[in-house]
Design a protein around this motif. Structure first.
Motif, PDB file in Angstrom:
ATOM      1  N   VAL A 205     -11.222  -0.663   9.645  1.00  0.00           N
ATOM      2  CA  VAL A 205     -10.629  -1.086   8.283  1.00  0.00           C
ATOM      3  C   VAL A 205      -8.785  -0.711   8.406  1.00  0.00           C
ATOM      4  O   VAL A 205      -8.473   0.073   9.026  1.00  0.00           O
ATOM      5  CB  VAL A 205     -11.153  -0.022   6.983  1.00  0.00           C
ATOM      6  N   THR A 206      -8.373  -1.716   7.605  1.00  0.00           N
ATOM      7  CA  THR A 206      -7.016  -1.598   7.462  1.00  0.00           C
ATOM      8  C   THR A 206      -6.512  -1.134   6.019  1.00  0.00           C
ATOM      9  O   THR A 206      -7.457  -1.589   5.074  1.00  0.00           O
ATOM     10  CB  THR A 206      -6.063  -2.937   7.850  1.00  0.00           C
ATOM     11  N   ARG A 207      -5.510  -0.715   5.874  1.00  0.00           N
ATOM     12  CA  ARG A 207      -4.986  -0.250   4.508  1.00  0.00           C
ATOM     13  C   ARG A 207      -3.616  -0.841   4.292  1.00  0.00           C
ATOM     14  O   ARG A 207      -2.825  -0.659   5.198  1.00  0.00           O
ATOM     15  CB  ARG A 207      -4.834   1.303   4.512  1.00  0.00           C
ATOM     16  N   THR A 208      -3.523  -1.913   3.473  1.00  0.00           N
ATOM     17  CA  THR A 208      -2.306  -2.423   3.073  1.00  0.00           C
ATOM     18  C   THR A 208      -1.647  -2.164   1.685  1.00  0.00           C
ATOM     19  O   THR A 208      -2.546  -1.922   0.738  1.00  0.00           O
ATOM     20  CB  THR A 208      -2.542  -3.983   2.733  1.00  0.00           C
ATOM     21  N   VAL A 209      -0.352  -1.570   1.745  1.00  0.00           N
ATOM     22  CA  VAL A 209       0.257  -0.979   0.378  1.00  0.00           C
ATOM     23  C   VAL A 209       1.243  -2.048   0.116  1.00  0.00           C
ATOM     24  O   VAL A 209       1.982  -2.654   0.865  1.00  0.00           O
ATOM     25  CB  VAL A 209       0.862   0.323   0.782  1.00  0.00           C
ATOM     26  N   THR A 210       1.112  -2.532  -1.096  1.00  0.00           N
ATOM     27  CA  THR A 210       1.984  -3.544  -1.513  1.00  0.00           C
ATOM     28  C   THR A 210       2.881  -2.904  -2.630  1.00  0.00           C
ATOM     29  O   THR A 210       2.449  -2.480  -3.450  1.00  0.00           O
ATOM     30  CB  THR A 210       1.225  -4.711  -2.486  1.00  0.00           C
ATOM     31  N   PRO A 211       4.307  -2.766  -2.529  1.00  0.00           N
ATOM     32  CA  PRO A 211       5.075  -2.059  -3.418  1.00  0.00           C
ATOM     33  C   PRO A 211       5.042  -2.912  -4.680  1.00  0.00           C
ATOM     34  O   PRO A 211       5.277  -4.126  -4.830  1.00  0.00           O
ATOM     35  CB  PRO A 211       6.490  -2.075  -2.623  1.00  0.00           C
TER      36      PRO A 211
END
Length: 135
Positions: A80-86
């Motif tokens: 799984v990837t975790r993507t953080v969008t500010p």
């Protein structure tokens, strides 16, 4: 220690990856993917990325602690990837990696099998439990 032949080295390497042995790395991976939360979360991510709260709602009964712990483990294992969008608030999405997608048919099959056979299993449990009460 003496010199080992190529055949002896290959045999030793095969023993090192014997999932029946407790210390085997493959067994540790089997422990991870056999977890009920892993199976459910991977299936929940099958249709595309989801936010943390969406996953929590989709997988009923998972605590925040277990959801976080399971997602971290899946991320660590490259599934799984975790993507953080500010943004305000910060947006965090989880998605399957290609490796996770390759595991999806297996976990989907297990989930589908459970969905399709629960009545038979429930009946078997009932018969077993009645027999256990006789003792």
């Amino acid at each position: 220690m003496g010199t080992r032949t190529a055949a002896e080295r290959r045999a030793e390497e095969r023993r090192a990856y014997d999932a029946y042995l407790a210390a085997c790395p493959a067994r540790q991976l089997l422990d991870r993917i056999a977890d009920k939360w892993v199976t459910l979360l991977l299936n929940a991510l099958a249709d595309g990325p989801r936010r943390y709260a969406e996953l929590g709602r989709k997988v009923a009964g998972v605590s925040e602690k277990m959801l976080t712990q399971t997602l971290r483990g899946l991320e660590r294992d490259g599934l799984v990837t975790r993507t953080v969008t500010p943004a305000v608030p910060v947006r965090v999405e989880y998605a399957l990696t290609p490796l996770g997608v390759s595991l999806l048919p297996v976990v989907r099959a297990v989930k589908d099998w459970a969905d399709g056979h629960i009545e038979e299993v429930a009946a078997a449990r009932e018969v077993y439990d009645r027999g256990a009460d006789a003792f």
